[in-house]
Every structure is written in C-alpha cells, then in structure tokens.
Design a protein around this motif. Structure first.
Motif, short mmCIF file in Angstrom:
data_model
loop_
_atom_site.label_atom_id
_atom_site.label_comp_id
_atom_site.label_asym_id
_atom_site.label_seq_id
_atom_site.Cartn_x
_atom_site.Cartn_y
_atom_site.Cartn_z
N ILE A 81 0.74 -1.26 -0.09
CA ILE A 81 0.16 0.09 -0.09
C ILE A 81 0.77 1.14 -0.01
O ILE A 81 0.44 2.22 -0.56
N LYS A 82 1.85 1.23 0.85
CA LYS A 82 2.98 2.35 0.73
C LYS A 82 3.48 2.65 -0.68
O LYS A 82 3.68 3.88 -0.82
N VAL A 83 3.91 1.63 -1.24
CA VAL A 83 4.64 1.84 -2.30
C VAL A 83 3.48 1.81 -3.64
O VAL A 83 3.83 2.83 -4.36
N MET A 84 2.83 1.09 -3.66
CA MET A 84 1.79 0.78 -5.01
C MET A 84 0.39 1.91 -4.96
O MET A 84 0.04 2.15 -5.96
N GLY A 85 0.03 2.14 -3.76
CA GLY A 85 -1.21 2.87 -3.41
C GLY A 85 -1.96 2.26 -2.73
O GLY A 85 -1.85 1.07 -2.43
N SER A 86 -2.92 3.04 -2.27
CA SER A 86 -4.33 2.62 -1.57
C SER A 86 -5.09 1.67 -2.29
O SER A 86 -6.30 2.11 -2.52
#
Length: 949
Positions: free
Chosen positions: A282-287
């Motif tokens: 989630i932090k790298v690729m998005g929510s």
C-alpha cells in the motif's frame, strides 16, 4: 410507438384544456364592473373558506401522492423499483433476511438488523428516518452490495459509482413527484439497450487484452515480492509437515509473498495478506488491493475470523533451523524459535577463553561472580543514570532489557516487563487475591495450595503469597488510618493502630469471678467507625459535589449509626479438636445509615445508605462464642464496647479525608435487636411477661381490650430509674406492688436501644401466629373451644401435608424468614380454605390476610413514604379493621390476650414511622445476613489445630 402517441395526445388535450380555462379567466377579467353582479360579504367569505379548504385538500393529496411515490424508490440509491430488473425490495427497518443472516453467521458477525448493516456499509443512519421524507425500502442492487461486502464474491461484481441519495421534504419543485409524474429515468441510470451495448464493448476489450493481462499479472507478482522482501522472516509453504491440497495451501498463504500467513489481515474485498506485506505494498503501490485493485486503506484491514486463525495456528510446520527436524504447531513456532536463539547466544560466549578452565556463561555463575564480571558495566550504567536520569539505575536497566526483548520480537515478555515497570505487574493485585480468597470461602491453607499449584504449572506468580494478602488486609481493617478525638475519649487509648483485639482483654480475673468459658474477638469501636468512614470517602465527596457544596468544607459532619446485635443458634462443628466453647454465637455490628453536614442554617444530607439491610454495609464489631441468654458473659464482653460508645457521644472525631482534616459527630441508634435481646439488654422481663410490650407499659389484658390506641412511653433512661426503684424498694412495697410500679423492669439495663420494632422478627412472629390460626380454623375451634393436645397435633399434620402438596412448603421445626414470606400470601389462604368447610370462615380468613398484606409493606419497606404512600395513608384504617376482625370473628383466640408482635403491629407502627421515617431500613436483616457468612466461614475453617483462632 402506440403508447408514446397516446401519451402525446393526452398531453395535447391537457394543454388545450388549460388554454381554454385561461381564456375564460381572461374574459372574466375583461368584463366591465357595471355588467358584473355585486356579491354580498357573506358570499365572499364563503368562497374564501371554500378556496382554503380546497387548497388544504390539494396539499393533503399531494403529500399522500408524494409518500406513495417514495415507496417506489430505493432508500439508498434512489432507483425506482419499476425499472429494477430484479423486482425485489427489502424493508429498511427490520431484521435481516435468512440468506443474509446465514452469511453473517458464516463471517462471525453480530449485526442482526438492516439499520446496523446500512450504517456500516453505506454510512447512512436510517434510525432517524421520517416516513414522509424517506423511503422505507431498498433495492436488490443495494442488497447485493451488502452481500458483496461480506461474501467472497468475485471482484468483477458491478459496484455503482453513483452516490447515495439525499432526501428532502415535499415542496413545489419536488424531484420525486416530478420524476414519478413524467416517468423519466435518472440521468445516471442507463437504459437496458445502452447497458447491453456497454457489456458487449467490455467483453470485446477483455478478449483482446487477455494475453497482455496475464503478462502484467506475472510482472506485478514479482514486483510485489520484491517490495515485501520477507523471505528471511516468513515461513515458506514448503515447510508444512503435511502434504495439503493445493487450494488449501493457497488459502493459508499470503497473496503477495506466497509464504504462510504471518499476522494475517483481511481487506474489505476479503483477500488475505501478511500484515507487513500488505502495508508495504500500500505504501509503495497505492491505496488499493494488489489482487483486485479495489480501494483499500490501512485502517480497513481487520483480523480474520477466529475459527480461521485457530485452523492456521494448528498447522504443523518443520523447524527450518539446521539439525532440528522437530515439527511444531504454527502458533507455538515463535516460542520454539526463541529456544534456538538462547542456545545460539550461549554458544557465542563459549569460544571466549583466556586459558585455564572454560569460561562459563553469565547466567550459570553465582551472584557474586556475576557482580564481579559486570562491575565495569555497572559503573558505566550508574554514571549514565546519575548524569541523565537522576540516579534511577533501575529504570535504565529495565529499559535496556525491554529494548533487547523488543529487538528479538519477544513481545510477550516485553509486555509483562512493561506492566511491572508501570506498577501493574503481571500477576493479580494482593487486594484482588484477598477478595478472591474471601468470596470463594478459601481458608489460608486452601489458598496457599492453590497459589503453589498455579505457580508451579504456569511458572508465573499470578496469585500473591499469603504475607502479601495480610499486608493488603491491614489497609482494609480498622487500625490503619490515623485519627484523633477532641476531647480525648475517656478510658480509651490514644493509639490508633489497633486491629483485631481479644474480646476478653482488660477483664480482671480472680478466684471468685464468674467463669467466662468463651472466645471473643472484636475491633475497638472508634477504629472501626474510622475504617468504615474511609471506605466511604468517595461517596462522601461525591455527595458533597451532588449537593453543590465545596469539597473543602471540614464539617461538622453528623453520622447516624444503626447498631444491631443478634444471637446465632447452633454454630457447632462436627469435627476438630479445639477448646471447649459454647456452640452458640453472638454478633454485634453497625451500619452507617446517613451523613449530614451543617451548611448555613440547615443540615444537608450528603449520603444515605441505599441498601441498609445488606451484609456489605453491615460492619462486624464483635463476635463471641457465647449464648445470648447468658447475661453475665454478654455484659462482660459488650460492656467495654458500650463504654467506648458512651464516651464517643460527647466527643468529636478529627479525621483527614480528601487531604483535609474534617470533624465528625456520631448519633447511635440501637434498633437492630429482636424482642428477646431487647428485653435482655434493657433489663425487662422475658417475652412471656404480663407486660407485653417493649415500647409501652400496657399489660396483655389491656392490649387485648384496646388493640390500637397506644403510644410509645418506654425509654432507656426511664428503665434505669425503674431498676433503681426495683433494687432499693424505697416505698417498702410487696413484690406485686413493686412489679406493678416498675412495669416489668427486673435487671439493670446496660445497652441503650431505641424503642422500635424489628421488621424481620415482626414478620416471623406474625407468620407464626397466622400458622396457628390456620390450624384452629381447620379444627373449627370457633365452635368447640375445648381441644386436646393430640387434636392440635393432628390439625398441624393435616396443614403441613396440604401446604407441602399445594405450596411446596416443607414443614419446619421453627419459623424462619423464608417460610414466613411464602406462608403470608393469598395463595396460601386459598389452599387453607380447601380444608375449611364453612364459607363464612373463608371470607373472614381472606379478609384478615388481605388486610395484613396491605399493612406489611409499610413496616417492611426502607422508605414507605416513597415506595407505598397510599398504603401508609390507609394504615390506621386497615389496622382498626384488622383489630375488629380479631375481636369478633377470631374472638376464640384473642379474648383477653394478644401476641406481642400483633400488638406492636396494630398499635405502634404509624408513630415509629412518623418519628424515624421507616421501620424496614432500621431492621436487623443485615446482621442476619452477616450471620450466614459467619456460619459459612465456621464450616470452612475446621478446628484441626490446637491453636484455635
């Protein structure tokens, strides 16, 4: 097309009609005033009222139409049920349907009504809906969305992009009515034809991009594994000890790293991940969910259902450490791994050797050797603590240990250490252990066995040792809080640290003394009162706040104390080899009834005991193994208590409460005595005496002739004076004349009691009398007063059998409170009437019981003015009618005689309630409840040792 033509023709006809109407109106306006007939005022008013009435009717019709239109729309999305292809709807307010309930049960969710689910899924609170503004049903599409949230449906399920509807009350430009009238679909509702075209386009695109999608998915998988980078910390599925089916392995593995789930979490789209893996993604690729791209935020992550976690933790895995082929459960793997770390850490120290014998590990050394080895480090820590932490070496060492545990992921031990640092401790508080021991009736030896067993099995000190319990007990018992009396109490020590003392302490012994074969334990009266007040510190301060008084007021506080004393019957033990003592006991106790504070020119009540007859507020003061009929022993043990009480009446207590020194005065009221003990301590003749009452001077004959009209005349001071007359006989009278003068006083009164009625024993005494009346009615004594003893026994046997059969009342040797409560009911009278032949006697008996049941709540309730005001007002009338029945219908029993408690019930109840406000609140029931506890503890602590406590 034909339908459209019909609608068009209808609209055209309406338009023409409206134009014609407009023309007529215009023509009407164009007529000159001379040609128009003049209208009378009454006609104008009539027309105006008719118009207003038509307008109101029109408004009502519009609102009804609006409400009908609302029922055709979905509460959540606003879609019309007519255009919904499923043609199904569900009530907004009500329980969920069977299908949804089954789904929720599978997911282990507790919501059972639609409002809860709608609030959770759509963030809409429907509990405050109004029928004239909001629809009452929702569509099948919204129902599907709710199922989608809780079921494992494929992620391609259609989710509507339109926002939830905002509903407003009906107005001239109401969109609901306009849409219903015109039959126009909402803009964001595509037609079936458009929807079909869109679905075809989507399917075509999906077919074209199928190959590309597979390649992207593979690339995404590799990318996510790189982001997670958890190969060293998570277990591979290859380590599973059993060859499970591929689908099962997939269900217990993380969708990102494909390892066995570690600290699993579930997204809103029902996919499972390791917590660290999904958070990194989630932090790298998005929510959004890495699998289905559904929106997903860290706050949406929840723990899976417990049943799944139980299955996961019960899986067997092989230990990945070399030379360890042990199979352990996944739930216990961390504990198993920590044992390897301990071994490894010990091995680190093994190679350090400066010659000679091998260097031992620090933990295997003696305490002296450990001090020697860590001397340098200890000095460094001490220097750091003095420089940075104010010399708190313990805090520095504990923090270092805590950080070391956290670094090795040993969070359980770290949490326990943190609890110890915060003063909570991993075990139970000593006061809690004491409460457990007392409430479960464990003796010291039984508790110690439990303490040792739990410590041996768990390896942790959950329960505290007995010495810790004794220390905690000191704070709860009298003698813990310092206090002072002004002026100092006469013949009472100023030492305040006085706990349990021997009841016989201070009693001089000589050869000629009466032998006191008893064991007695007591508290000093003033210390016990202070302890009770400190227990109520919070109640007192809160009461001051509730009355809007400043909490720094120091008094004077006036404390009203109820005193109770009662003998217990047989408290013998069936085994044991203790000293020979009487197998009867006496218990003296007190209850703090109310506390007032002088404020201005009035007394403000800041505390009143809500349950004055509970054993929890009834504080024991003295316990003795003695017979209450043994006057000498009773006076020997209770005299010091009474002396302390008398001197406290004229003194003021200084006690620090809430950080402020406050003053207290005490008023003692001895009301919790039964009639036997009142006669004993006030020096009166026994209860069979001619002088029937402990409140007035009436004889039994006078009381039977005048059943109601008596007043309270006796008092403790008067009894003392009469005793002096009895002792000295100043007028040289005969025994009968002297006895008539002193009205039954024959011994020296030594405890001051308040002339009152004990509600509990009054109930028991009256029930015993009714029990006899029932027997006499069965034997028809009203016709034949000459009866033998054998006949009485036969009637009693008949009554006992019938009551056991009809009322499940087992015969007893001696009347008690529980039997009295069950006996004094209308149902019992009906059962007894079955044994009596005469109908006239049925009516008399029913009326007698009915009157008694109307009078009983007045003396039994704690506050009759609030609880039964009507019965209190009717009491005098009911008592007079009761007395009339006794002297007429039951004359055979009450001619020239009456029982003690019947006399008190009929003659003195209203006067006592007018004086005290209640009879039931001042009863001895709390002391009786305490007696039960005493008996229970007696059975628990067997006298198996020579030293009996």
């Amino acid at each position: 097309p034909s339908v459209d033509n019909q609608i068009a023709n209808k609209e055209k006809a309406e338009k023409e009609a409206s134009l014609d109407k407009g023309t007529l109106v215009q023509m009407d306006v164009a007529v000159p005033m001379a040609e128009k007939p003049l209208l009378a005022d009454t006609d104008l008013n009539h027309n105006k009222q008719a118009l207003e009435k038509d307008a109101d009717n029109l408004k009502i019709q519009e609102n009804a139409a609006h409400q009908a239109n609302l029922q055709q729309l979905c509460r959540i999305c606003g879609v019309s049920f007519k255009t919904d292809r499923y043609k199904r709807s569900y009530p907004v307010h009500g329980p969920v349907d069977c299908e949804t309930q089954g789904l929720l049960r599978k997911k282990e969710k507790r919501a059972t009504s639609w409002p809860d689910l709608i609030a959770k899924i759509f963030k809409i609170d429907v509990r405050g809906d109004i029928d004239t503004i909001h629809p009452t049903r929702f569509c099948h599409n919204c129902w599907s969305i709710i199922h989608r949230k809780f079921s494992n449906a494929p992620c391609e399920v259609y989710f509507p992009r339109n926002s939830t509807m905002e509903w407003k009350s009906h107005s001239s430009n109401c969109t609901v009515c306009y849409t219903a009238r015109r039959g126009v679909k909402r803009k964001n509702q595509p037609s079936n034809l458009q929807l079909g075209k869109r679905l075809k386009i989507i399917a075509e695109r999906a077919r074209k991009t199928k190959g590309v999608k597979k390649q992207v998915q593979v690339n995404n998988k590799n990318l996510m594994k790189k982001i997670a980078n958890c190969k060293k910390i998570h277990l591979s599925t290859k380590l599973l000890a059993v060859d499970y089916p591929a689908d099962f392995v997939k269900s217990i593995s993380c969708q990102v790293c494909e390892h066995i789930l570690a600290d699993p979490v579930e997204t809103t789209c029902s996919h499972l991940f390791c917590r660290t893996c999904i958070l990194k993604c989630i932090k790298v690729m998005g929510s959004y969910c890495p699998i289905c791209r559904y929106p997903c935020f860290p706050t949406d992550l929840v723990s899976p259902v417990k049943s799944f976690l139980n299955i996961l933790n019960s899986l067997a895995v092989r230990c990945p450490v070399k030379e360890c082929d042990e199979e352990v459960l996944l739930g216990k793997y961390c504990h198993h791994l920590s044992s390897h770390k301990e071994v490894k850490r010990k091995e680190i120290y093994m190679h350090v050797n400066k010659g000679g014998r091998p260097r031992q590990h620090l933990l295997s050394l003696t305490r002296r050797a450990q001090k020697h080895r860590l001397r340098e480090l200890k000095l460094q820590v001490k220097a750091f603590a003095e420089k940075e932490e104010g010399g708190d070496i313990k805090a520095v060492c504990l923090t270092l240990f805590l950080l070391a545990l956290r670094a090795r992921n040993e969070h359980r031990q770290a949490d326990e250490l943190e609890a110890i640092m915060q003063g909570k401790g991993s075990g139970l508080h000593p006061a809690v252990c004491l409460a457990i021991r007392v409430n479960t009736f464990l003796s010291c030896s039984q508790y110690h066995k439990m303490y040792r067993t739990v410590k041996a099995i768990t390896g942790r000190q959950i329960f505290q040792p007995l010495h810790a319990l004794r220390t905690a007990e000191k704070a709860l018992l009298p003698g813990y809080h310092p206090f002072e009396w002004k002026p100092p109490l006469k013949n009472v020590s100023t030492n305040t640290e006085v706990g349990i003392i021997d009841g016989l302490s201070g009693l001089p012994h000589s050869v000629d003394d009466y032998p006191v074969d008893t064991i007695a334990k007591r508290f000093r009266y003033d210390a016990a009162l202070v302890s009770a007040l400190m227990d109520m510190e919070e109640d007192i301060l809160e009461g001051m706040k509730a009355q809007e008084l400043d909490d720094y007021l120091n008094g004077p506080f006036t404390v009203v104390v109820k005193e109770s004393c009662d003998g217990m019957g047989d408290v013998s033990e069936k085994h044991g080899s203790g000293p020979v003592v009487p197998e009867k006991a006496v218990r003296f106790s007190f209850t703090l009834m109310n506390i007032t504070i002088a404020h201005g020119n009035e007394n403000v009540r800041i505390f009143e005991e809500v349950k004055p007859n509970s054993e929890l507020c009834c504080k024991p003061l003295c316990l003795m193994l003695a017979d209450e009929s043994d006057h000498e022993t009773l006076t020997a043990i209770l005299s010091p208590l009474i002396a302390e009480r008398e001197t406290m009446k004229s003194s003021i207590l200084l006690l620090e409460m809430g950080g402020i020194l406050r003053t207290f005065k005490f008023i003692f009221r001895g009301t919790g005595y039964d009639e036997k003990l009142v006669r004993e301590v006030e020096g009166l003749e026994a209860s069979g005496s001619t002088y029937i009452c402990t409140l007035c001077d009436a004889t039994r004959l006078e009381a039977s002739q005048n059943l109601v009209l008596h007043s309270i005349t006796r008092s403790h001071a008067e009894n003392l004076e009469r005793y002096e007359v009895w002792r000295s006989n100043p007028y040289n009278e005969s025994v009968d004349e002297l006895r008539d003068r002193v009205k039954g006083v024959s011994a020296k009164p030594f405890i001051e009691t308040v002339p009152s009625i004990d509600a509990l024993h009054c109930d028991i005494g009256n029930a015993a009398e009714f029990y006899k009346i029932f027997q006499f009615e069965i034997g028809e004594v009203y016709n034949n007063p000459d009866i033998s003893k054998e006949e009485r026994k036969r009637w009693q046997s008949t009554l006992d059998k019938h009551l056991r059969k009809k009322m499940n009342l087992k015969p007893i040797m001696r009347m008690n409170g529980n039997f009295a409560r069950k006996l004094m009911t209308k149902e019992t009278v009906e059962a007894v009437c079955e044994l009596i032949k005469c109908e006239e006697r049925h009516d008399a008996l029913r009326e007698l019981m009915d009157l008694y049941l109307k009078m009983k709540p007045v003396w039994r309730s704690s506050c009759p003015g609030k609880e039964c005001p009507e019965l209190l007002c009717q009491y005098s009338f009911n008592s007079q009618r009761f007395a009339e029945l006794l002297s007429t219908k039951f004359k055979y029993r009450y001619e020239g005689k009456i029982t003690n408690y019947f006399h008190k019930t009929l003659a003195h109840v209203p006067e006592i309630i007018e004086r005290d406000g209640s009879i039931g609140a001042w009863a001895s029931e709390g002391n009786e409840s305490g007696n039960k506890l005493f008996r229970r503890f007696r059975k628990m602590n067997a006298r198996q040792s020579k030293c009996y406590e």
